[in-house]
Design a protein around this motif. Sequence first.
Motif, PDB file in Angstrom:
ATOM      1  N   LYS A   1       0.820  -1.212   0.000  1.00  0.00           N
ATOM      2  CA  LYS A   1       0.000   0.000   0.000  1.00  0.00           C
ATOM      3  C   LYS A   1       0.851   1.257   0.000  1.00  0.00           C
ATOM      4  O   LYS A   1       0.477   2.275  -0.585  1.00  0.00           O
ATOM      5  CB  LYS A   1      -0.939  -0.011   1.204  1.00  0.00           C
ATOM      6  CG  LYS A   1      -2.000  -1.096   1.158  1.00  0.00           C
ATOM      7  CD  LYS A   1      -2.912  -1.022   2.367  1.00  0.00           C
ATOM      8  CE  LYS A   1      -3.980  -2.112   2.314  1.00  0.00           C
ATOM      9  NZ  LYS A   1      -4.870  -2.066   3.502  1.00  0.00           N
ATOM     10  N   GLU A   2       2.018   1.211   0.676  1.00  0.00           N
ATOM     11  CA  GLU A   2       2.865   2.400   0.764  1.00  0.00           C
ATOM     12  C   GLU A   2       3.405   2.802  -0.601  1.00  0.00           C
ATOM     13  O   GLU A   2       3.446   3.988  -0.938  1.00  0.00           O
ATOM     14  CB  GLU A   2       4.021   2.154   1.745  1.00  0.00           C
ATOM     15  CG  GLU A   2       3.578   2.042   3.183  1.00  0.00           C
ATOM     16  CD  GLU A   2       4.740   1.791   4.123  1.00  0.00           C
ATOM     17  OE1 GLU A   2       5.666   1.042   3.726  1.00  0.00           O
ATOM     18  OE2 GLU A   2       4.741   2.345   5.235  1.00  0.00           O
TER      19      GLU A   2
ATOM     20  N   LYS B   1       2.030   1.987  -3.543  1.00  0.00           N
ATOM     21  CA  LYS B   1       0.893   2.431  -4.359  1.00  0.00           C
ATOM     22  C   LYS B   1       0.488   3.860  -3.994  1.00  0.00           C
ATOM     23  O   LYS B   1       0.213   4.685  -4.878  1.00  0.00           O
ATOM     24  CB  LYS B   1      -0.288   1.474  -4.177  1.00  0.00           C
ATOM     25  CG  LYS B   1      -0.113   0.144  -4.884  1.00  0.00           C
ATOM     26  CD  LYS B   1      -1.395  -0.654  -4.918  1.00  0.00           C
ATOM     27  CE  LYS B   1      -1.764  -1.197  -3.563  1.00  0.00           C
ATOM     28  NZ  LYS B   1      -2.934  -2.115  -3.633  1.00  0.00           N
ATOM     29  N   THR B   2       0.478   4.159  -2.687  1.00  0.00           N
ATOM     30  CA  THR B   2       0.109   5.505  -2.246  1.00  0.00           C
ATOM     31  C   THR B   2       1.128   6.534  -2.703  1.00  0.00           C
ATOM     32  O   THR B   2       0.764   7.607  -3.214  1.00  0.00           O
ATOM     33  CB  THR B   2      -0.011   5.545  -0.711  1.00  0.00           C
ATOM     34  OG1 THR B   2      -0.990   4.603  -0.284  1.00  0.00           O
ATOM     35  CG2 THR B   2      -0.410   6.938  -0.238  1.00  0.00           C
TER      36      THR B   2
ATOM     37  N   THR C   1       0.876   7.087  -6.464  1.00  0.00           N
ATOM     38  CA  THR C   1      -0.309   7.886  -6.796  1.00  0.00           C
ATOM     39  C   THR C   1      -0.057   9.357  -6.506  1.00  0.00           C
ATOM     40  O   THR C   1      -0.430  10.238  -7.300  1.00  0.00           O
ATOM     41  CB  THR C   1      -1.527   7.399  -5.979  1.00  0.00           C
ATOM     42  OG1 THR C   1      -1.759   6.016  -6.260  1.00  0.00           O
ATOM     43  CG2 THR C   1      -2.759   8.199  -6.334  1.00  0.00           C
ATOM     44  N   LYS C   2       0.581   9.650  -5.368  1.00  0.00           N
ATOM     45  CA  LYS C   2       0.890  11.038  -5.013  1.00  0.00           C
ATOM     46  C   LYS C   2       1.849  11.670  -6.024  1.00  0.00           C
ATOM     47  O   LYS C   2       1.715  12.843  -6.379  1.00  0.00           O
ATOM     48  CB  LYS C   2       1.497  11.100  -3.614  1.00  0.00           C
ATOM     49  CG  LYS C   2       0.500  10.839  -2.498  1.00  0.00           C
ATOM     50  CD  LYS C   2       1.168  10.936  -1.136  1.00  0.00           C
ATOM     51  CE  LYS C   2       0.152  10.717  -0.012  1.00  0.00           C
ATOM     52  NZ  LYS C   2       0.808  10.784   1.328  1.00  0.00           N
TER      53      LYS C   2
END
Length: 308
Positions: A294-295, A297-298, A301-302
């Motif tokens: 998740k880290e 992917k986050t 995305t940012k």
Amino acid sequence: MLNQSSVTEFLLLGVTDIQELNPFLFTVFLAVYFVNMAGNGAVLTVVIFALGLHSPMYFFLGNLACLDISFSTVTVPKMLGNLLSTNKAISFSACISQLHFFHFLGSTEVILLAVMAFDRLMAICKPLHYPVIMSPQLCAKIAVTVWTIGFFHALMHSVMTSRLTFCASNQIHHFFCDVKPLLELACGNTELNQWLLNTVSGTIGMCTFVLILLSYFYIIIYLFLKTHSCSMLHKALSTCASHFIVVILLYAPVLFIYARPASWSSVDQDRLVAIMYTVVSPGLNPLIYTLRNKEIKTAFTKMIRGKL
């Protein structure tokens, strides 16, 4: 110093002897190579520029992404060119260079995966001491040591192979230059080269694989005895799942090729298995880490939104 033999170039016979399949294979391998470059390039970029990912785990993941890009680039572009060309020749010096960088980057990645397992062991079993134990200075020293060991391991093979005499056929039944196919073409005694391949390379592969298994075994035992909770155990191990999948994808074909006796070798089997760790595995690694992390992917995305 390169060996002065009657063979000045080799012919890489490629992935298959069925010429009609070449256009299809070219399309498939080109697509996988593109995924490899784009995926690992994205992971490397995110790890470098996302401040939240400046931790030991992501530092080593960045090294892995760099290795995957380089590792595939050593063999895949030449293979793609040969799939569409009638000229499949590679010079003696280029062949030895390809062999060197293949073993350099391959053995470095094998050792790095063991280091990444040790990093997870420290993070899970020694969480309070983890920032001190895995300091940025130590991580940098570990990375330099891993790359250096890989370089000298490859140098051993490239020097020993270049000193052989090749006076018979120059046709390599493979899509890149590797030690085993070249030993089959060499004249004279190749027992030392075969011993170095089986013993040194086999030891590196087996020892690092055992260290990875021991690290995960210790993590499981530690968490089970400490938490007595299957949910907590599952949550902790989920952080290691991506790494373990990558380990299996790389180690299974590598150990199949290099840890078995030469008498068990098969040209067709070796070529098929080699595709797994030179083409498929490097392309899947960024997908595995991205989909399960998740880290990353986050952060990715940012970065995309920030550029837009």
